[in-house]
Design a protein around this motif. Structure first.
Motif, PDB file in Angstrom:
ATOM      1  N   LYS A  48     -18.671  -0.565  -4.412  1.00  0.00           N
ATOM      2  CA  LYS A  48     -17.227  -0.029  -4.148  1.00  0.00           C
ATOM      3  C   LYS A  48     -16.627   0.179  -2.816  1.00  0.00           C
ATOM      4  CE  LYS A  48     -14.783   4.076  -5.940  1.00  0.00           C
ATOM      5  NZ  LYS A  48     -14.798   5.186  -6.733  1.00  0.00           N
ATOM      6  N   THR A 103     -15.011  -2.897  -1.397  1.00  0.00           N
ATOM      7  CA  THR A 103     -13.508  -3.477  -1.615  1.00  0.00           C
ATOM      8  C   THR A 103     -12.355  -2.559  -0.761  1.00  0.00           C
ATOM      9  OG1 THR A 103     -13.263  -1.600  -3.304  1.00  0.00           O
ATOM     10  CG2 THR A 103     -14.259  -3.434  -4.178  1.00  0.00           C
ATOM     11  N   ILE A 136     -10.808   0.179  -1.310  1.00  0.00           N
ATOM     12  CA  ILE A 136      -9.560   0.733  -1.841  1.00  0.00           C
ATOM     13  C   ILE A 136      -9.853   2.048  -2.197  1.00  0.00           C
ATOM     14  CG2 ILE A 136      -8.281   0.516  -4.097  1.00  0.00           C
ATOM     15  CD1 ILE A 136      -9.360  -2.332  -4.335  1.00  0.00           C
ATOM     16  N   THR A 165      -0.690   0.329  -2.853  1.00  0.00           N
ATOM     17  CA  THR A 165      -0.716  -0.769  -3.875  1.00  0.00           C
ATOM     18  C   THR A 165      -0.771   0.172  -5.089  1.00  0.00           C
ATOM     19  OG1 THR A 165      -3.109  -1.202  -4.099  1.00  0.00           O
ATOM     20  CG2 THR A 165      -1.925  -2.615  -2.702  1.00  0.00           C
ATOM     21  N   THR A 166      -0.615  -0.453  -6.125  1.00  0.00           N
ATOM     22  CA  THR A 166      -0.683   0.237  -7.540  1.00  0.00           C
ATOM     23  C   THR A 166      -2.038   0.676  -7.786  1.00  0.00           C
ATOM     24  OG1 THR A 166      -1.183  -1.819  -8.661  1.00  0.00           O
ATOM     25  CG2 THR A 166       1.224  -1.261  -8.614  1.00  0.00           C
ATOM     26  N   GLU A 167      -3.090  -0.159  -7.025  1.00  0.00           N
ATOM     27  CA  GLU A 167      -4.570   0.384  -7.221  1.00  0.00           C
ATOM     28  C   GLU A 167      -5.048   1.580  -6.225  1.00  0.00           C
ATOM     29  OE1 GLU A 167      -7.178  -3.237  -7.723  1.00  0.00           O
ATOM     30  OE2 GLU A 167      -5.774  -3.782  -6.292  1.00  0.00           O
ATOM     31  N   GLY A 168      -4.083   1.799  -5.184  1.00  0.00           N
ATOM     32  CA  GLY A 168      -4.642   2.647  -4.259  1.00  0.00           C
ATOM     33  C   GLY A 168      -4.280   2.190  -2.887  1.00  0.00           C
TER      34      GLY A 168
END
Length: 255
Positions: free
Chosen positions: A138, A141, A143, A164-167
């Motif tokens: 994790k 990545t 994020i 972004t929409t992910e964070g």
């Protein structure tokens, strides 16, 4: 099978010594996890861990306390930047950093952002370690949700992150500064000639004996001018017993 028998058997196949963690706290966490897993007792749970790699990795992630954020305790990071780093950075050599028990990577990425501000990127190296392979994956990545970047200065956020929409996704330039590795503080060899060790808000979960062993090993890992940076709940009493001495509150050098 009682809890102590479970701890012994778990160590036999995992080499993770749960006796090094505070018993009451660890037993409550394990009992809670067993209950959530729908398992009836320690013996059945041990069999599951031995035969199901996914269940084992999930359990390992549950044992580790993965609470982190960028620039956690901002005043301490300001002390590191203004008072500690200028006195220990030597531009004639590579500045070696170890972020121990790095969790989701907030801490080593924070270090990379700070050091990029102070010295050329080729002049420092950051090793980031944790016992949990899933949490390391994790971290790689890069994020992060809003809550983990709440203390991040606005200029750092705009320079090194993309929303972004992910964070918030950290830039590849910062990602490349970090060498993530799996490491068990209780049994694996420690790196040497480290100029800055950062291990914060982790050792509060260990027994006094385990903490003493780890602090002694940290001291041996430091370079002659190296510094150990600990968390706000982890002031080291009798630091000299471990080959350390207080530099500033939460910062220790070799004795």
């Amino acid at each position: 099978m009682d809890y102590n028998h479970f701890v012994t058997e778990f160590y036999t196949f995992s080499k993770i010594d749960l006796n090094s963690y505070k018993e009451g706290q660890m037993k409550r966490r394990i009992d809670s996890h067993i209950k959530k897993s729908g398992i009836s007792d320690y013996r059945e749970f041990l069999t599951l861990l031995k035969t199901n790699p996914k269940a084992y990795e999930t359990f390992l992630g549950y044992l580790t306390i993965n609470v982190s954020e960028f620039f956690r305790d901002p005043r301490q990071w300001a002390t590191l930047e203004k008072d500690i780093l200028p006195g220990i950075i030597n531009v004639t050599k590579t500045f070696n950093v170890w972020s121990a028990a790095c969790s989701t990577g907030d801490e080593p990425y924070t270090l990379a952002i700070l050091l990029t501000k102070l010295i050329p990127s080729q002049k420092f190296k950051i090793i980031a370690t944790d016992i949990d392979k899933d949490i390391l994956a994790k971290a790689k990545t890069g994020i992060y949700p809003d809550k983990q970047v709440i203390n991040l200065p606005a200029d750092y956020k705009s320079k090194y992150f993309k929303k972004t929409t992910e964070g918030y996704i950290i830039s590849d330039d910062i990602k490349r500064k970090i060498d993530f590795r799996q490491h068990n503080l209780l049994k694996d060899p420690y790196p040497s000639d480290i100029d800055l060790i950062v291990c914060r808000n982790v050792l509060i979960y260990f027994t006094e004996q385990a903490k003493a062993d780890i602090y002694t090993k940290f001291s041996k890992s430091l370079s002659s001018t190296g510094i150990l940076f600990v968390g706000s709940t982890e002031q080291i009493i009798n630091a000299h017993d471990f080959g350390l001495k207080s530099k500033k509150l939460f910062f220790y050098s070799k004795a």
